[in-house]
Scaffold this motif. Structure first.
Motif, PDB file in Angstrom:
ATOM      1  N   LYS A   1       8.033   7.636  44.448  1.00 31.38           N
ATOM      2  CA  LYS A   1       6.534   8.023  44.071  1.00 31.38           C
ATOM      3  C   LYS A   1       5.529   7.887  45.326  1.00 31.38           C
ATOM      4  CE  LYS A   1       6.995   6.216  39.333  1.00 31.38           C
ATOM      5  NZ  LYS A   1       6.507   5.550  38.244  1.00 31.38           N
TER       6      LYS A   1
ATOM      7  N   ASP B   1      10.200  20.398  36.667  1.00 31.54           N
ATOM      8  CA  ASP B   1      10.680  18.743  36.798  1.00 31.54           C
ATOM      9  C   ASP B   1      11.997  18.816  37.284  1.00 31.54           C
ATOM     10  OD1 ASP B   1      11.156  15.983  36.933  1.00 31.54           O
ATOM     11  OD2 ASP B   1      10.490  15.824  34.526  1.00 31.54           O
TER      12      ASP B   1
ATOM     13  N   TYR C   1       8.518  15.415  40.421  1.00 29.35           N
ATOM     14  CA  TYR C   1       9.305  14.352  40.100  1.00 29.35           C
ATOM     15  C   TYR C   1       8.498  13.535  39.376  1.00 29.35           C
ATOM     16  CZ  TYR C   1      11.537   9.726  39.846  1.00 29.35           C
ATOM     17  OH  TYR C   1      12.258   8.499  39.311  1.00 29.35           O
ATOM     18  N   GLU C   2       8.598  13.436  38.010  1.00 24.20           N
ATOM     19  CA  GLU C   2       7.761  12.543  37.028  1.00 24.20           C
ATOM     20  C   GLU C   2       6.667  13.102  36.618  1.00 24.20           C
ATOM     21  OE1 GLU C   2       7.886   8.428  38.034  1.00 24.20           O
ATOM     22  OE2 GLU C   2       9.854   8.053  37.290  1.00 24.20           O
TER      23      GLU C   2
END
Length: 417
Positions: free
Chosen positions: A382, A220, A245-246
């Protein structure tokens, strides 16, 4: 009476000599029909370029004669038919009609068909090269009759006779030439395996060689490089580690493990503070040869496989300059903020990331900072659902598909022991 007897005796021997010549000539034409026509242009070109010195000379002599195959075929068949039709005429003057037919059929079958074709099927290249000048003369003699027939055959059947092997046939041919096949081939197991892998590589896609995301080690971007994470990275033994990421499906870059050598675990530096390099994103249906060519360019030796179906590599037959296009926009402070880290291999006529061809390879001239992901304090993006990562593919994965064998490094050996 003596003079008449001598004339008859001379005529008898003349007829015998003509009969022998006709049988030999018919046998030569029959043998050449099988020997020369069984040699395709591809076979002769291979022998002329890479055969033994003797085979090269023979193939070089035969090639000009065999190029017009229909004209050669008509010439040989016309000469063969003419000699066989003339044989009973000379036999008829020596024996009865039924005897002439019986003898002519026997002579033609044995000395004009069986023996010549048996010999020429085995030594057709050497015999064809030896009588090539004679065949040239016969072609010119029979040209008025043979040429119109050959042109008709070209019109009806086509004049292309290059019997090239298909991909599957080449693979089988290579297998038969392996020494494991027991047919006298000199190719080793590794050679046949690599050749077969190269032939199959064009039919394989990225999804066939990728490592699924569930089996991929990634970190991460918000994690800290503490002692536990650093030890885990070292235990995995990878030279490159993807960064997400996430969610793990949102791979945004990668870090080079060698860049972590100067980091002390007690400092617990966040991953986002180290150099994160951009990572290409490719569709699962991309051919392996295409991604291998891109890996060779030096942009990256690792790529993210996404499930998006409309991400297509735009290629050109003679475009050599490729670069990675990163969708980005400037922030209010003038810094670059990555809004969509999807890297597409595209072709540009005036690319800054071009390479210079040299006699020993390709040298790239590009800015090293262009491949570094600029994060700063901007929020990370995202991805859409249709752009989620489904796997990772590396150059090692493609090479393994080419070799059709697993490549084990030092870490793999330690784990297997």
């Amino acid at each position: 009476m003596a003079v008449e007897y001598r004339c008859c005796e001379a005529s008898f021997f003349i007829h015998i000599g003509i009969i022998v010549l006709l049988v030999l000539f018919a046998g030569l034409m029959s043998g050449l029909t099988l020997g020369l026509m069984s040699l395709s242009l591809v076979d002769l070109e291979v022998l002329a370029k890479s055969g033994t010195p003797q085979d090269r000379k023979h193939a070089a002599k035969i090639l000009p004669v065999v190029k017009k195959q229909h004209l050669l075929l008509c010439t040989l068949l016309i000469c063969n038919a003419a000699s066989m039709e003339a044989l009973p005429i000379f036999l008829d003057s020596l024996v009865t009609a039924w005897g002439a037919i019986l003898i002519s059929v026997t002579l033609i079958l044995l000395f004009g068909e069986i023996i010549p074709q048996s010999v020429c099927s085995r030594y057709g290249l050497a015999i064809g090269a030896a009588v090539a000048p004679v065949v040239r003369v016969l072609v010119w003699i029979c040209f008025p009759v043979a040429y119109p027939i050959s042109k008709l055959l070209d019109l009806l059947l086509g004049d292309g006779h290059e019997a090239l092997f298909r991909r599957a046939e080449l693979k089988t041919l290579v297998t038969l030439h392996g020494n494991e096949a027991g047919k006298g081939g000199e190719l080793t197991h590794d050679e046949t395996t690599i050749i077969a892998g190269a032939l199959e590589l064009s039919e394989k896609k990225v999804r066939d060689a990728m490592t699924p995301l569930s089996k991929t080690f990634a970190i991460d971007i918000n994690a800290k490089l503490d002692r536990k994470l650093m030890q885990e990275i070292l235990d995995k033994g990878h030279s490159r580690v993807p960064v997400y990421y996430e969610e793990k499906t949102n791979i945004i870059g990668l870090i080079l493990v060698k860049n972590l050598l100067s980091i002390h675990p007690d400092d617990e530096i966040p991953v986002k503070n180290v150099t994160i390099r951009k990572i290409p994103r490719v569709p699962g249906d991309m051919p392996l040869y295409d991604i291998l060519n891109e890996f060779q360019k030096g942009h990256s030796h690792m790529a993210v496989v996404i499930k998006q179906s409309n991400l297509i590599q735009q290629t050109s037959n003679n475009v050599d300059d490729l670069r990675l296009d990163i969708d980005s926009q400037k922030t209010n402070e003038g810094s670059m903020k990555t809004t969509n880290p999807i890297r597409r291999w595209k072709s540009y006529p005036d690319s800054q990331n071009t390479y210079r061809s040299s006699s020993r390879g390709k040298k790239w001239s590009r800015d090293a900072e262009a491949s570094v992901l600029q994060i700063h304090d901007a929020p990370l993006p995202k991805l859409n659902e249709d752009e989620e990562a489904i796997g990772i593919i590396t150059m090692e994965d493609v090479i393994e598909e080419l070799l059709q064998e697993e490549i084990y490094d030092e870490t793999d050996v330690q784990e297997d022991q």
